[in-house]
Each structure stands twice: as C-alpha cells, then as structure tokens.
Motif scaffolding. Structure first.
Motif, PDB file in Angstrom:
ATOM      1  N   PRO A   1       0.821  -1.216   0.000  1.00 60.80           N
ATOM      2  CA  PRO A   1       0.000   0.000   0.000  1.00 60.80           C
ATOM      3  C   PRO A   1       0.855   1.265   0.000  1.00 60.80           C
ATOM      4  CG  PRO A   1      -0.295  -1.247   2.047  1.00 60.80           C
ATOM      5  CD  PRO A   1       0.484  -2.105   1.128  1.00 60.80           C
ATOM      6  N   CYS A   2       2.000   1.223   0.662  1.00 61.79           N
ATOM      7  CA  CYS A   2       2.841   2.426   0.726  1.00 61.79           C
ATOM      8  C   CYS A   2       3.364   2.819  -0.652  1.00 61.79           C
ATOM      9  CB  CYS A   2       4.017   2.219   1.668  1.00 61.79           C
ATOM     10  SG  CYS A   2       3.533   1.697   3.320  1.00 61.79           S
TER      11      CYS A   2
ATOM     12  N   CYS B   1       0.756   4.944  -2.104  1.00 55.09           N
ATOM     13  CA  CYS B   1       0.060   5.801  -1.135  1.00 55.09           C
ATOM     14  C   CYS B   1       0.100   7.278  -1.518  1.00 55.09           C
ATOM     15  CB  CYS B   1       0.727   5.621   0.225  1.00 55.09           C
ATOM     16  SG  CYS B   1       0.038   6.685   1.466  1.00 55.09           S
TER      17      CYS B   1
ATOM     18  N   PHE C   1       2.063   9.408   1.297  1.00 57.90           N
ATOM     19  CA  PHE C   1       3.324   8.781   1.696  1.00 57.90           C
ATOM     20  C   PHE C   1       4.213   9.724   2.511  1.00 57.90           C
ATOM     21  CE2 PHE C   1       7.684   7.361   0.817  1.00 57.90           C
ATOM     22  CZ  PHE C   1       7.580   6.003   1.091  1.00 57.90           C
TER      23      PHE C   1
ATOM     24  N   CYS D   1       3.226  10.484   6.190  1.00 57.01           N
ATOM     25  CA  CYS D   1       3.063   9.363   7.110  1.00 57.01           C
ATOM     26  C   CYS D   1       4.274   9.208   8.030  1.00 57.01           C
ATOM     27  CB  CYS D   1       2.876   8.096   6.286  1.00 57.01           C
ATOM     28  SG  CYS D   1       2.776   6.602   7.260  1.00 57.01           S
TER      29      CYS D   1
ATOM     30  N   ILE E   1      -0.993  10.563  10.519  1.00 55.73           N
ATOM     31  CA  ILE E   1      -1.063   9.421   9.605  1.00 55.73           C
ATOM     32  C   ILE E   1       0.100   8.509   9.948  1.00 55.73           C
ATOM     33  CG2 ILE E   1      -0.925   8.718   7.194  1.00 55.73           C
ATOM     34  CD1 ILE E   1      -1.884  11.561   6.489  1.00 55.73           C
TER      35      ILE E   1
ATOM     36  N   PRO F   1       1.710   4.177  10.156  1.00 57.50           N
ATOM     37  CA  PRO F   1       1.541   2.786   9.721  1.00 57.50           C
ATOM     38  C   PRO F   1       0.593   2.001  10.626  1.00 57.50           C
ATOM     39  CG  PRO F   1       3.850   3.382   9.656  1.00 57.50           C
ATOM     40  CD  PRO F   1       3.130   4.541  10.273  1.00 57.50           C
TER      41      PRO F   1
ATOM     42  N   CYS G   1      -2.952   3.072   9.813  1.00 58.97           N
ATOM     43  CA  CYS G   1      -3.217   3.310   8.390  1.00 58.97           C
ATOM     44  C   CYS G   1      -4.385   2.458   7.861  1.00 58.97           C
ATOM     45  CB  CYS G   1      -1.962   2.985   7.600  1.00 58.97           C
ATOM     46  SG  CYS G   1      -2.230   2.969   5.854  1.00 58.97           S
TER      47      CYS G   1
ATOM     48  N   TYR H   1      -5.196   2.199   4.687  1.00 60.73           N
ATOM     49  CA  TYR H   1      -4.797   1.492   3.453  1.00 60.73           C
ATOM     50  C   TYR H   1      -4.223   0.120   3.816  1.00 60.73           C
ATOM     51  CZ  TYR H   1      -5.037   6.215   1.519  1.00 60.73           C
ATOM     52  OH  TYR H   1      -5.441   7.457   1.163  1.00 60.73           O
ATOM     53  N   MET H   2      -3.406   0.139   4.867  1.00 58.56           N
ATOM     54  CA  MET H   2      -2.808  -1.117   5.336  1.00 58.56           C
ATOM     55  C   MET H   2      -3.900  -2.079   5.784  1.00 58.56           C
ATOM     56  SD  MET H   2       0.671  -1.513   5.973  1.00 58.56           S
ATOM     57  CE  MET H   2       2.148  -0.529   6.033  1.00 58.56           C
TER      58      MET H   2
ATOM     59  N   ASN I   1       7.773   1.031   7.464  1.00 62.16           N
ATOM     60  CA  ASN I   1       6.332   1.087   7.732  1.00 62.16           C
ATOM     61  C   ASN I   1       5.760  -0.315   7.930  1.00 62.16           C
ATOM     62  OD1 ASN I   1       6.432   3.810   7.421  1.00 62.16           O
ATOM     63  ND2 ASN I   1       5.339   3.893   5.480  1.00 62.16           N
TER      64      ASN I   1
HETATM   65  S1  SF4 Z   1       1.492   3.240   6.121  1.00 63.56           S
HETATM   66 FE1  SF4 Z   1      -0.391   3.857   5.135  1.00 63.56          FE
HETATM   67  S2  SF4 Z   1      -0.362   6.062   5.198  1.00 63.56           S
HETATM   68 FE2  SF4 Z   1       1.697   5.380   5.642  1.00 63.56          FE
HETATM   69  S3  SF4 Z   1       2.707   5.402   3.664  1.00 63.56           S
HETATM   70 FE3  SF4 Z   1       1.942   3.340   3.962  1.00 63.56          FE
HETATM   71  S4  SF4 Z   1      -0.037   3.349   2.994  1.00 63.56           S
HETATM   72 FE4  SF4 Z   1       0.527   5.468   3.270  1.00 63.56          FE
END
Ligand code: SF4
Lengths: 318, 568
Positions: free
Chosen positions: A288-289, A292, A295, A298, A304, A306, A309, A311-312, B478
């Motif tokens: 997802p990152c 994103c 990005f 975050c 925002i 991880p 998140c 999206y995650m 992340n």
């Molecule tokens: S953790 Fe979520 S908000 Fe952060 S960069 Fe990845 S997808 Fe984007």
C-alpha cells in the motif's frame, strides 16, 4: 503569391486577377478541347505576359485546368465543368465570393478576409455566404487553431489538418477516447500476430520476423475494421503506434526497402511488433505504501501512521 | 508553468543523500537492530550510525548506556560485521574508534533471501549452514558442522541421523563456490591497552594511518581454503527440555566442547557479495525469460555460469565467449542445433534491452552479457512500473516518453503521447510534484524572462532511482512498524495460545487421554481462534511484502552501484 500579400486590403489588382481568371475559364468552356496560349493572348490583348502566366499557374494549381501537349504546343483545358453549371443563376457578386473561397483551398478563409478581398459590405457578404451554404456550394468549418473561428471552403473540399487538427479532432475537441481505442486495436493486431508467430514453432528467427507488421499492414487492418469515421492516413496510424512504443508494449525497427514496396517511404519501412514486459510490477508497488497518496505525510506516532493506516488495514484484510 | 524544483536543486539533494545516511535508512536500521539484537544494541547501533566514528567512552556517555552494555553491544555488532574499529585518529595511544555500517545492517533485511537461495542450491543442509552463520555472525567450521548435523538429525524420524561428513561436504561446496569465506584475520597491531572487545573476524584495525580501509576478506590467500578437520560422528537429538528453550528464542551459547578439531581460530562468514552476484544473475536471467523465452534465458544462464570465475564482480560485462564455447556448455537436455543457437544469439543482441552484446567475430562470434546495461535497463523498467502502478498507464506513457526523448516541451509531450493538453498538464504537474520528472528552464535571453524561456521536461533516471530507494526503505520500515503493532495488539492472546501449546505438548509427551487434550484445546475460544488466524495471515502478508520490497531495493541498489563504478 500576390494573393497572400494583399490579403489585408482590397487591392484593385487582386480583384482584376480574379476577373481575369473567370474570363480564362469562360474561354476554356467555349473551347472544351482546349486552348493555346495564343488564344488567350488574342482574347485579352491588354493582359501582360507575366500576369497571364501567373493566373494560368494559379488555375493549374487549383486543379481547374489541365495542361496538355499536342503537336501545336501546349494546350489548356477545363478540368471540370461542374462548378460552373452550379453557379448558374448566381449574380456576379456571388461568383466573386465563390471564387475567393475556392482560392482559399482546403485551408479555408474567414469572413473578414472574404470581405476585404471582395470589397463588399459585411451584411452583403453574410447574405451571399448563407445563400451559397444553402445551395451546398460551400461549407463552414470550425478551426482548432482558435475556438469560435469559422472558416469557409468549397463544399466538397476535405479540410486541411491545420484546420481540423487532423483525424484526432472532431469539432475542435481532441478525441482522446478514439485515440485510446485505436491504440488498443493496433496493439491487439500486433499481439495476435506475435502469438501466431510463437505458436508456429518455427525457428526463432522466423518466429521473430513473422511477428513484425509494417505500418501499412496495421493501417489496412484498422481501415478494414471500419471503426473510424474519418479517413486515417498511414502516418496517423504511425502516430498511434508510437504511443504504443511509449506504453512499452511495442517495439519498432526500421529497415531498408526496395523503392515501390507497399508501405515504404523514402526507401524505408517501419516494422512493429508486440513485445512481452521485461518485469512484473516491482515489489514496492505491491505494498500500500508504494501507491500511497499521503506517503510523505506518514510518520509513526503522527496523524497518519503505519499502525493506524487504513490502506494497510484494507490491504491486510483483502 | 511550474518552476518549483529545478534540476540543479534536485542534483544537490541527491548528492547530499549519497554521502550521509538518510533518515529513512537510520529508521530502518534501528528497527532491524531491535528485531534481531534487542533494544540495547539498537540504541548503541543507531547512536554510532548517527555520530560516525567514536571511542568506547564517548559512545557510552552520549547514548546513555552503561559501559559493559556498550561493550556487549559492540561485540554483537562486530561479530556480524556491522561495526568495525580502528586506531584513534588522534595518533598513537588514543582510544580505538568504532564505526557502524549502515549498508551491512540493511542486509539483515535480505537474510530470508540468502537462506532461501542456499536451500535452492544446496538443499536443507545448505539452508541451515547459512542460517546458522547469519544468526551468529561467524563460526568455526567444526561448530557449524556439529550444530547443523544436530538440527538435521533432530528433524528426522527416530532412528535416522546425519553424518558430520555430509555437512562437511555441503560446507565445502559453499566455500568452493565462494558463498562462504574466511573472516579476515585480526591484526595484532591494535593497542594492547585498549579496552576494545576484540572479536575475530570483525575486520582488523590497521596499524597504518587511521584513514585506511580495513582489508577485505578476499585479500587473504586462504580466504576460500577449507581446513582439514578431524570430525567423525553424527548429529545428536536434543531432549525435549532443550527443545522448548530453543524454541522460545533463548539463544543458547554454543556448548563449549573440550574436543579440538584442528580449525580453532578459523572463522567463517557469509560472503554477501557472492550472493548478490547470484541475485543479479538471476534477475537478468528471469528478465530474459520474461521478455524473450525460456531457451534464450537458458543461453544467458549458461553464459553467466561460464564467466562466473573469469569475470571480476564489478565488471560492466562478462568475459567474451565464443558461440562455439557457449554451444559446448549448454545443458545437455537443451538440444538445440548450432545454427539455432546462432539465431538465438542474434536475437538477443538485437533486443533493445541489450542483455547480450557481440564483441567480435572469431570462434563463430564472440558474445558478452552486458551486466551494467542490463541493470540500467531493468532499473528503468522498475521506475516505469512504479509510475504505471501509481499514476496509471497514461502517466507512464509520458514518463517513458521523457525517458526516451530526454528533453521535451509540454506541447511536444501532448503531441507524442497523444494526450489532450489539459490532462497532460495535470499529469506532468503530478509527476513533477512527486519529483519523478523535472523541469529545466533554458532562457533564450539573459534576463530570464518567462516568456522567452524554454521549459523542458526531463527525467533523471539515476536521481529517480535513488529517490525510490529511499521510498523503499521507508516502506519496509512502515511494514515492520505495522507488524510490531499487530503483534502488540494481540500480545495477550498470543501468550495464551503459546501457553496452551506448551501444555498440550507436555500432555502429549506424558501420554494423556484424548479427552484431556480436547479439553485443553478448547480453552481457546472460536473467536479467539479466528483472531489468531487473521493475525497469522496479516503477519505473513507483511513479511512477504518486506521481502518483495527488498527485491526492488536490490535491483535499484545494484544499478546505483554499477553506475558509480561505470563512471569512476
Ligand atoms: S502506512 Fe499507510 S499512510 Fe503510511 S505510507 Fe503506507 S499506505 Fe501510506
């Protein structure tokens, strides 16, 4: 080129040239088998040789006259008597405006320039234009160069690319979808060609060579599909094929071709083939990152992050 | 017109990145150190990374860690080659300084790939040898052989066992193919007064000027020589008590063993460089298979294998091979005729990816694998794939167009890509704001008036690759963060399930009734089971994503390094 120079003001010489031209055409109509230079000289003794040549050249380039050769020398003959008959019942002013529009060829001419050339009041010009339009002798075409600008040209003339923007424009709008459809169709064609070549189980060299298609072949295929309302040229198709190259789906090779080979231009031929991608989407974009939109914003512990998140979460539960 | 970032500005940023460690790298290093060695080593390690070379006392003071813990941490780091030391800069007698290696720490991320590769090449034994070495940093051959033989035996059915000699043979093969190497011997020149922990194999301090780099393992003649060891015997089964301790991650000190085997003091380490060459070759081979076909990739594989020994690791292309030689070396089950091989080679040379080049006509044609160009083109394909997935195929069209035509005005972009002006403008703006394309201003007049300036869009492949590399580091961090978070969220449940599993195991061992077992098993409720199930799914997904991103890291890094070498 005298016409071009005097565009801005109505030059009496210009009007005179147009009159001379219709006189010569009348003369040709009287002698359907053609006239010699001498005949014109006899008919219009006051016309200077240089001017006569200019007018004749203009008529030839506009395709009104044919130049023939016989035992007695050069002959000028009327190419097409049709327009003349259409003009029957028109007055001289109408004929003049028609002539001006005809001269403008496939680039067209706009009202203001017509008015300057014929030296008639605007209301009169508009009336004549309307008249000619209703008789289907001329048509108005919107130009892509400037919106709201209409140019006039003869009814059966195919407008120039500079006016229409080429095959890719309809009513001044770039036909993005049309381009994409053609892009896909061209690719399909090349892809199936490559597939057939692969399945042929021939030697690798033959396989590669039979996966190639010339731009002419692609052009023919697209024409036969009949998906285009407008006539596409081979160059139009090559433009589309280039977008496929930038899509990374097609490769092009130029080879030397014998003069006169179908699809060759200047002794060269362009060969296209559909190719396989060299890699699968890279690891980064499988997360997802990698896709994103926030990005950079975050940070762990931030607004925002991880841990929180969405999206995650979505991706993990998928 | 967007005049946000000129390319000069961009270049500057890229160069700064190159010399110092970035924030993303530091964060990831910290997470990796914590996961593998715990929080103290993380604190000491990240401190050293940020500070640059420092002596023992300064590290202790500045990181606020007791001296003995700092020593232990440095020991751990040095054992794994993540830290080196050398004589103090302030002349003879000044305290030894330590320096942590960001590059080396980041390799922890790749451990699963090294282990997996060893398994594919040398089976379970190869896997365990490499795994043990990675976990412990360095070991003597005899202790590796014993540990691995024990582990293999333990996993076998009752009554079967693994002879030491089997492990010795796999170990020797790994050394022969340079996947393992001897640690460079420790120099005696380090001041004896120093309180430095001295770890064999951690790279010796040179007695020369402080600036000289530590010698590489390969600069020692015995680097790939397997010592004669007297090892006869077989793996022993562990008792269940030891088993539980092992499983819970309590790393036991290798049993001190009174026996000597004749290889004391000769330590071995994993040769990462060699693995990387293998990864590079595999990447090229699979790209050829994907773009052309299986047979072409087999030919390239053969060429790479043939030149493995003769081509130096940093060469931009392999040693030239004649078509005759290649033909003779093709795997026996690849029955293609000589003329067909020639056709394949010609097609490979013709391909715009430039995997293979022709360097001469003797011997039926001389061919090379273009290592550097292949990496460059694969890195380009990687960048394209990022733009494609993130911004769609039409933005990718613009991006590829700029990669191929270099400098284009907006109007030209619209015309070539056949994208309407407004859309093209939006896409260019997005790519620009993401630093994937750059805008160059070329004034026609010295006053730099915007109306008399060309605005040219362009893509700088190397700078973009460097930037995406940083994105990769951040992404992995992340993913790790998220993994830690998921585990923390279910900590209580995880502990409960571990406890129950332990009870079950001991009940089973003592031959309990089946009813008793189900009773214990049912202590985990159905929703709890489900939660555990989805946790496992999440962890696996995050784990494999980490590995996938590392593949992107590997390719981009290989390209950046190869370019640096090519321009030297
Ligand atoms: S953790 Fe979520 S908000 Fe952060 S960069 Fe990845 S997808 Fe984007």
């Amino acid at each position: 080129m005298a016409d071009v120079k005097v565009k801005k003001e109505s030059d009496p010489a210009d009007v005179a040239a147009i009159e001379t031209r219709s006189k010569i055409k009348e003369l040709c109509q009287q002698f359907p088998h053609g006239i010699t230079d001498q005949v014109i000289q006899n008919d219009m003794p006051h016309l200077e040789a240089q001017q006569r040549a200019m007018v004749l050249n203009k008529l030839l380039s506009l395709g009104h006259l044919d130049l023939l050769k016989n035992s007695s020398g050069l002959l000028y003959r009327m190419k097409d008597a049709q327009s003349a008959s259409k003009m029957k019942g028109s007055d001289n002013q109408e004929k003049l405006v028609y002539q001006i529009i005809e001269d403008a060829g496939n680039k067209g001419i706009w009202t203001r320039d017509i008015r300057f050339k014929c030296n008639l009041p605007l209301t009169e010009v508009n009336k004549i234009l309307k008249n000619l339009e209703s008789k289907k002798l001329i048509k108005a075409v919107k130009s892509v160069a400037a919106s709201k600008k209409k140019v006039y040209m003869l009814y059966n003339v195919q407008p120039d690319r500079s006016v229409t923007g080429g095959a890719w424009y309809s009513d001044q709008d770039f036909e993005s979808e049309f381009v994409e459809v053609l892009n896909q169709q061209c690719f399909k064609f090349l892809q199936s060609k490559a597939e057939v070549a692969r399945d042929s189980k021939q030697s690798p060299m033959i396989q590669r060579n039979s996966s190639f298609a010339t731009s002419h072949e692609v052009w023919k295929y697209i024409c036969e599909l009949g998906i285009s309302k407008v006539d596409l040229s081979m160059e139009d198709i090559e433009t589309i094929l280039s977008t496929l190259i930038y899509d990374g789906k097609v490769e092009m090779t130029i080879i030397a071709a014998k003069e006169g080979t179908v699809g060759s231009v200047d002794g060269q031929m362009k060969l296209y083939r559909g190719v396989n991608p060299v890699i699968q989407p890279t690891g980064l974009v499988k997360t997802p990152c990698g896709l994103c939109p926030v990005f950079d914003e975050c940070h762990e512990g931030g607004e925002i992050s991880p841990s929180r998140c969405i999206y995650m979460t979505e991706w993990l539960n998928f | 017109m967007h005049r946000g970032r000129s390319s000069a500005h961009w270049k500057q940023r890229a160069e700064v990145r190159q010399v110092t460690m970035t924030a993303q790298e530091a964060r990831l290093c910290g997470l990796l150190l914590r996961e593998h060695f715990g929080e103290v080593v993380e604190r000491v390690g990240t401190h050293l990374l940020r500070s640059g070379a420092q002596n023992l006392r300064t590290v202790a003071n500045e990181s606020g860690t007791p001296l003995d813990l700092v020593k232990k941490s440095l020991c751990v780091l040095m054992k794994h080659g993540a830290c080196s030391f050398r004589a103090g800069r302030k002349g003879p007698g000044s305290p030894v300084e330590y320096r942590a290696s960001c590059e080396r720490i980041l390799l922890i991320l790749r451990y699963p790939r090294y282990i997996y590769t060893a398994k594919t090449l040398y089976g379970d034994t190869g896997e365990l040898v490499v795994e043990e070495l990675l976990q412990r940093g360095h070991m003597t051959m005899s202790s590796i052989v014993k540990t691995v033989a024990d582990r293999l035996t333990h996993n076998m059915e009752e009554g079967r066992r693994v002879e030491y000699s089997e492990v010795v043979s796999t170990f020797s093969k790994l050394v022969e193919t340079h996947f393992l190497q001897r640690c460079p011997p420790v120099s005696e020149a380090v001041p004896a007064a120093s309180t430095a922990p001295m770890i064999p194999g951690s790279g010796p301090a040179s007695s020369g000027p402080a600036a000289s780099a530590p010698p590489t393992a390969e600069s020692f003649p015995d680097c790939y020589t397997v010592p004669h060891v007297s090892l006869v015997g077989w793996g022993k089964r562990r008792r269940s008590g030891e088993d539980a301790a092992e499983e819970q991650g309590v790393s036991k000190k290798a049993k001190t063993d009174e026996q000597t085997h004749g290889d004391e003091g000769v330590y071995w380490q994993v040769n990462f460089e060699r693995f990387h060459l293998h990864f590079r070759d595999q990447t090229i081979i699979s790209a050829v298979a994907s773009k052309l076909d299986q047979t072409s990739s087999e030919i390239v594989r053969t060429m790479l294998r043939m030149s493995e020994v003769t081509t130096p690791p940093s060469a931009s292309c392999t040693q030239a091979l004649s078509a005759n030689e290649i033909f003779r070396s093709l795997p026996a089950n690849y029955s293609i005729s000589r003329p067909i091989l020639d056709q394949y080679l010609t097609l490979l040379v013709d391909d715009p990816m430039e995997f293979v080049g022709k360097s001469g006509d003797s011997g039926g044609g001389m061919y090379v694998v273009n290592l550097h160009r292949a990496l460059t083109n694969l890195a380009r394909a990687t960048l394209e794939s990022v733009v494609q997935e993130r911004f769609g195929s039409r933005s990718a069209r613009i991006f590829r167009l700029l990669l191929r035509k270099h400098h284009l005005e907006q109007k030209q972009v619209e015309d070539f890509a056949m994208i309407p002006a407004k859309e093209a403008k939006d896409m260019l703006y997005t790519l620009l704001s993401e630093n994937l394309v750059h805008l160059q201003e070329i004034p026609k007049t010295p006053d730099h008036a915007p109306s008399r300036t060309f605005y040219l869009y362009t893509v700088n492949q190397l700078a973009t690759a460097r930037m995406l590399l940083q994105h990769c580091y951040k992404t992995v961090a992340n993913l790790i963060d998220r993994r830690l978070f998921e585990t923390k969220e279910s900590k209580r449940l995880l502990e409960k399930s571990q406890r129950i599993e332990a009870i079950m195991a001991s009940l089973q061992a003592s031959g309990a009734e089946p009813e008793q077992l189900t009773e214990v098993e049912e202590m985990i409720t159905a929703p709890e089971k489900q939660q555990l199930e989805s946790l496992r799914h999440h962890i696996n997904k995050l784990d494999s994503a980490e590995n996938q991103v590392d593949e992107t890291v590997f390719l981009l890094k290989a390209y950046v390094n190869s370019t640096a070498k090519a321009t030297q």
